[in-house]
Design an enzyme around this catalytic site. Structure first.
Site, PDB file in Angstrom:
ATOM      1  N   CYS A   1      35.553   1.055 -21.911  1.00 54.04           N
ATOM      2  CA  CYS A   1      35.954  -0.312 -21.386  1.00 54.04           C
ATOM      3  C   CYS A   1      37.049  -0.977 -22.376  1.00 54.04           C
ATOM      4  O   CYS A   1      38.015  -0.443 -22.639  1.00 54.04           O
ATOM      5  CB  CYS A   1      34.834  -1.354 -21.317  1.00 54.04           C
ATOM      6  SG  CYS A   1      34.914  -2.646 -20.426  1.00 54.04           S
TER       7      CYS A   1
ATOM      8  N   HIS B   1      31.310   2.010 -17.584  1.00 52.20           N
ATOM      9  CA  HIS B   1      30.657   2.321 -18.667  1.00 52.20           C
ATOM     10  C   HIS B   1      29.463   3.272 -18.318  1.00 52.20           C
ATOM     11  O   HIS B   1      28.461   3.192 -17.876  1.00 52.20           O
ATOM     12  CB  HIS B   1      29.857   0.987 -18.714  1.00 52.20           C
ATOM     13  CG  HIS B   1      30.480  -0.079 -19.295  1.00 52.20           C
ATOM     14  ND1 HIS B   1      30.453  -0.476 -20.773  1.00 52.20           N
ATOM     15  CD2 HIS B   1      31.119  -1.163 -18.727  1.00 52.20           C
ATOM     16  CE1 HIS B   1      30.979  -1.527 -20.884  1.00 52.20           C
ATOM     17  NE2 HIS B   1      31.631  -1.881 -19.966  1.00 52.20           N
TER      18      HIS B   1
ATOM     19  N   GLU C   1      27.476   4.995 -20.393  1.00 49.70           N
ATOM     20  CA  GLU C   1      26.453   4.889 -20.907  1.00 49.70           C
ATOM     21  C   GLU C   1      25.094   4.463 -19.962  1.00 49.70           C
ATOM     22  O   GLU C   1      24.064   4.804 -20.169  1.00 49.70           O
ATOM     23  CB  GLU C   1      26.474   3.928 -22.096  1.00 49.70           C
ATOM     24  CG  GLU C   1      26.644   2.642 -21.998  1.00 49.70           C
ATOM     25  CD  GLU C   1      27.809   1.856 -21.821  1.00 49.70           C
ATOM     26  OE1 GLU C   1      28.366   0.845 -22.232  1.00 49.70           O
ATOM     27  OE2 GLU C   1      28.821   3.038 -21.525  1.00 49.70           O
TER      28      GLU C   1
END
Length: 534
Positions: A381, A507, A509
């Site tokens: 990001c 993102h 993750e």
């Protein structure tokens, strides 16, 4: 109809009731039941999207674009299911809806009260998640601690809901602190007794008590808790600190927690399959070498602000057979003069997401250091945007290149506000949120990692790579390895000829799981491992 499990917490916050709830979810799913989870937060914010990470930790984003509590990340990682906006709501969102209805005249001039209106609205959210998912079991965590004034409507709603469900269709689990008093050399049960007394005064008798402690909670101590709290001794469980949060399900299973819960719900204790979790833990415990990864952020004083990043690095480490030593670095402290001293021993550098100008120049320094010294790099990001600014400044001949988020008069605004965000005034829930498709270019690190032409990642941002500067950046050597299917948005970038230098506007993750680590993190840690010679 779905069965419901309510998980409450007592004495203090941050006990780990979210981990307890998620662990139970893992065990029940491993027994063949469909499980979903929900978090009810008593605070008056509509969602955590506008809250500082210092206040609340990370904001977890679901596929359908909900900005939710970080416990949703634990839930998804433990039960391996993608949750939705129905999985998390706050008291603020309840009041917002009720007040809007009152202004429309929906209540026909009647007095709007906590009981029955607020509690009915809460119960509607409880019903909704069960109806939408058709799950066999819904596990609902009630945020905060028993006795908090703002949490009372939630406990009352759960009490009413249990009565409506009827016998054998709901369970209450109370997670409570059993502190160790070093001067007395013993754990104390009085805080738990008072916590359960408070819960019972609100009309709820817990079926199970999970004792959180940093010391062993002996059978004798649990028997005492059972006596004073009116539960069976076998329904008081020990949950002392474990080497890893992923050990918690096994510890609870050894105490037959899942079997006892299913018995209360009148459900069969089907054979359980814990092999995938056990294999992950065995692989984790067999990791011997270490890889150092510097996470250069701005909220580093609260590690929960980067919880999913840290977890994803751990998952990828196990997949690569290494332990990942995550070093949180304050980007404000990094500059061109000291960057080697601070990051020189890092085997990999990761720049996570964030908002605001503070620490951005330090992140650019970190990206510059990683690129020039062939240190594996992953930008997420704002981290990707820092990498683009760095490349523009030092390779593409655009001095001072930056984002209009920080300088609207910049000569080289290589990062700019998305056009659809220009007229947005409200901050809450208005960003580009949720899962979006990305077309991955062949012969790139990204394609090598994903192995797919089209992937989906979750987003949370307002700014993007400025297409006006895209041709110049590409001509200077920057590779656009991922873009929106219409080619309008840059989703991923790379620097060719580098061991691993990848940026993602999404993102990744949020989608990493212990048994299914995210491919970008696996590739990044693999390159970091090679850099370390591990």
């Amino acid at each position: 109809m779905s069965k419901y499990i309510f998980v409450t917490g007592g004495v203090v916050s941050s006990l780990g009731k979210g981990i307890t709830a998620a662990s139970l979810g893992h065990l029940l799913k491993a027994r063949g039941y469909s499980v979903t989870m929900q978090k009810m937060d008593p605070y008056l914010n509509v969602d955590p999207g506008t809250m500082s990470p210092f206040q609340h930790g990370e904001v977890f984003v679901t596929d359908d674009g909900h900005e939710g509590d970080l416990d949703l990340g634990h839930y998804e990682r433990f039960i391996d299911e993608s949750l939705t906006r129905a999985s998390n709501f706050t008291q603020g969102s309840i009041y917002k809806t009720l007040i809007a209805r009152e202004r429309r005249g929906d209540f026909l001039g009647g007095t709007v009260q906590v009981i029955p209106h607020v509690t009915e609205a809460i119960k509607e959210r409880l019903r909704r998640v069960g109806e939408q998912t058709q799950a066999d079991i819904v596990i609902v965590e009630i945020g905060g601690t028993i006795g908090d004034i703002e949490g009372q409507p939630f406990i009352e709603a759960a009490r009413q809901f249990r009565k409506e469900l009827g016998m054998g269709n709901s369970v209450f689990v109370h997670c409570t602190l059993v502190p160790y008093i070093s001067a007395a050399h013993e754990v104390k049960t009085k805080p738990t007794q008072h916590s359960v007394k408070e819960l019972r005064s609100m009309g709820v008798q817990p079926d199970f008590i999970v004792c959180r402690s940093d010391h062993e909670v002996s059978e004798k101590v649990r028997a005492k808790i059972a006596l004073f709290c009116d539960v069976a001794p076998e329904d008081v469980l020990e949950c002392s600190d474990a080497p890893s949060i992923y050990d918690v399900p096994l510890g609870l299973h050894e105490q037959h927690f899942d079997e006892a819960v299913l018995a209360r719900l009148n459900l069969e204790a089907k054979p359980i399959n814990l092999a995938p979790l056990q294999a992950f833990l065995d692989a984790k415990n067999s990791c011997s070498s270490m890889v150092k990864v510097a996470v250069v952020g701005k909220y580093v004083s609260l590690p929960d602000a980067y919880l999913s990043v840290i977890e994803a690095l751990g998952h990828a480490g196990v997949a690569n057979g290494v332990n990942v030593d995550v070093q949180l670095v304050d980007g404000e402290t990094v500059n061109e003069q000291n960057v080697r001293d601070i990051l020189g021993d890092a085997n990999g550098i990761l720049i996570p997401g964030g908002f605001g100008q503070r620490a951005f120049e330090g992140k650019i320094c970190a990206a510059h250091f990683a690129r020039e010294n062939n240190i594996p790099f992953l930008g997420i990001c704002l981290g990707m945007q820092a990498a683009v600014c760095e490349f523009a400044r030092h390779v593409a001949g655009m001095p001072g290149a930056t984002s209009t988020e920080f300088d609207e008069e910049a000569a080289y605004p290589v990062i700019d506000l998305m056009p659809e965000q220009e007229d947005v005034e409200d901050k809450g829930g208005t960003m580009r949120l949720g899962a979006y498709p990305c077309t991955v270019a062949p012969d790139t690190r990204a394609f090598e990692a994903y192995g797919e032409n089209v992937i989906y990642e979750r987003h949370r941002h307002r700014f993007e790579v400025n297409n006006a500067f895209r041709p110049a950046l590409v001509e200077a050597g920057l590779v656009i390895s991922g873009q929106s299917p219409d080619g309008r948005l840059v989703e991923m970038i790379e620097v060719p000829g580098h061991p691993w230098y990848v940026g993602s506007q999404g993102h990744p993750e949020f989608k990493s799981r212990p048994t299914r680590p995210h491919p970008l993190f696996v590739g990044f840690v693999s390159a970091s491992k090679e850099n370390a010679g591990a």
